[in-house]
Design a protein around this motif. Structure first.
Motif, PDB file in Angstrom:
ATOM      1  N   UNK A  79       0.851  -1.321  -0.008  1.00 47.30           N
ATOM      2  CA  UNK A  79       0.099  -0.043   0.165  1.00 47.30           C
ATOM      3  C   UNK A  79       0.888   1.386  -0.027  1.00 47.30           C
ATOM      4  N   UNK A  80       2.197   1.175  -0.115  1.00 48.03           N
ATOM      5  CA  UNK A  80       2.877   2.217  -0.105  1.00 48.03           C
ATOM      6  C   UNK A  80       3.304   2.826   1.163  1.00 48.03           C
ATOM      7  N   UNK A  81       3.290   2.286   2.235  1.00 48.63           N
ATOM      8  CA  UNK A  81       3.643   2.840   3.466  1.00 48.63           C
ATOM      9  C   UNK A  81       5.080   2.463   3.603  1.00 48.63           C
ATOM     10  N   UNK A  82       5.666   3.736   4.017  1.00 49.30           N
ATOM     11  CA  UNK A  82       7.203   3.617   4.546  1.00 49.30           C
ATOM     12  C   UNK A  82       7.668   3.015   5.842  1.00 49.30           C
ATOM     13  N   UNK A  83       8.529   2.521   5.799  1.00 46.63           N
ATOM     14  CA  UNK A  83       8.946   1.517   6.867  1.00 46.63           C
ATOM     15  C   UNK A  83       8.625   2.306   8.334  1.00 46.63           C
ATOM     16  N   UNK A  84       8.944   3.668   8.545  1.00 49.05           N
ATOM     17  CA  UNK A  84       8.781   4.094   9.738  1.00 49.05           C
ATOM     18  C   UNK A  84       7.436   4.338  10.013  1.00 49.05           C
TER      19      UNK A  84
END
Lengths: 140, 140
Positions: free
Chosen positions: A59-64
């Motif tokens: 879904x394109x969420x960043x690791x942080x």
DNA sequence: CTTGCACCTCTAGTCGCTAGAGGATGTAGG
DNA sequence: CCTACATCCTCTAGCGACTAGAGGTGCAAG
């Protein structure tokens, strides 16, 4: 309990083997127990966590952002305002990206349609790239 | 000829100063002549080339694709079939990316709408992430 | 017992820049 | 001419999120 190898965990979660190790190395996944021969032995909960991470990455969420979402998941009594905010922010990003890509698509279409398939000196693709003023769509 | 400093070149082309040096270092831009004091001195043609690169980057072309487009531009007697193919490939990529982002947007919207703004254990955002099976839109 | 796959750690590479250190040059005002 | 200050120079290292490879160990089937 049956032991789950890293290969099994990877297959079941859809995360690649080196990526599982990478997630462990950055602390997104707790270090699992080891077999006598020093091989990782995962629990079913780890598979769920990996699947969660994979889905969030898709879904394109960043690791942080995922790190935050995971700490929220770990403590279900917290308010979900943060999760909501993260998802909303991602939604805004996605909407913006779509708008930008639509403008881009229009411009690429103009370029490709305008190409007479002749030589470079008549090529609209090259021409438009060389001269931004020829852009029909104001985007970038 | 008036000498164009790297700062001027950057301002006129819209490419940042370190990026100009980077493009030179990877051979996308020919090394310009230098002043007595070893400072770069650009020609107007370099500005055009930088603007071309910037525009292509904004359109999402990769450096290697731009390298090809630039060699095409350098020799206007060639067939523009390659340029056409590169632009078409990029168009296909963009279209795919848009489709994927639209599906994503829909899913994020469902997540955000379903959030009752309560506690995490009732949060649809976390829930959907944890269980891919709840995705309404088949995409990834 | 041997074959062969899966596992281990570690380092380095990917892409397209960006940031910072530490020093040289160029220019405008006094 | 001197000083201040912006701009320039090279070089190295870092970003995100992995991915690839080297060189070695574990383990299960035949």
């Amino acid at each position: 309990m049956k032991k789950i190898t890293i290969g099994e965990a990877a297959r079941q979660s859809g995360v690649k083997v080196p990526t599982v190790r990478y997630y462990e190395s950055i602390g997104l996944l707790a270090a699992p127990s080891r077999s006598e021969g020093n091989q990782r032995s995962f629990e079913p909960a780890d598979i769920s966590r990996l699947a969660f991470i994979r889905h969030a990455r898709e879904l394109g969420f960043e690791i942080e952002a995922i790190r935050t979402l995971l700490t929220l998941q770990d403590d279900p009594h917290q308010s979900c305002a943060s999760a909501d905010a993260i998802a909303k922010a991602r939604l805004v990003e996605v909407e913006q990206r779509i708008r930008s890509l639509m403008a881009l698509k229009a411009e690429l279409e103009t370029m490709v349609e305008g190409c007479g398939h002749g030589r470079v000196d008549q090529c609209r693709v090259i021409e438009v790239l060389a001269d931004h003023g020829q852009c029909t769509h104001p985007h970038h």
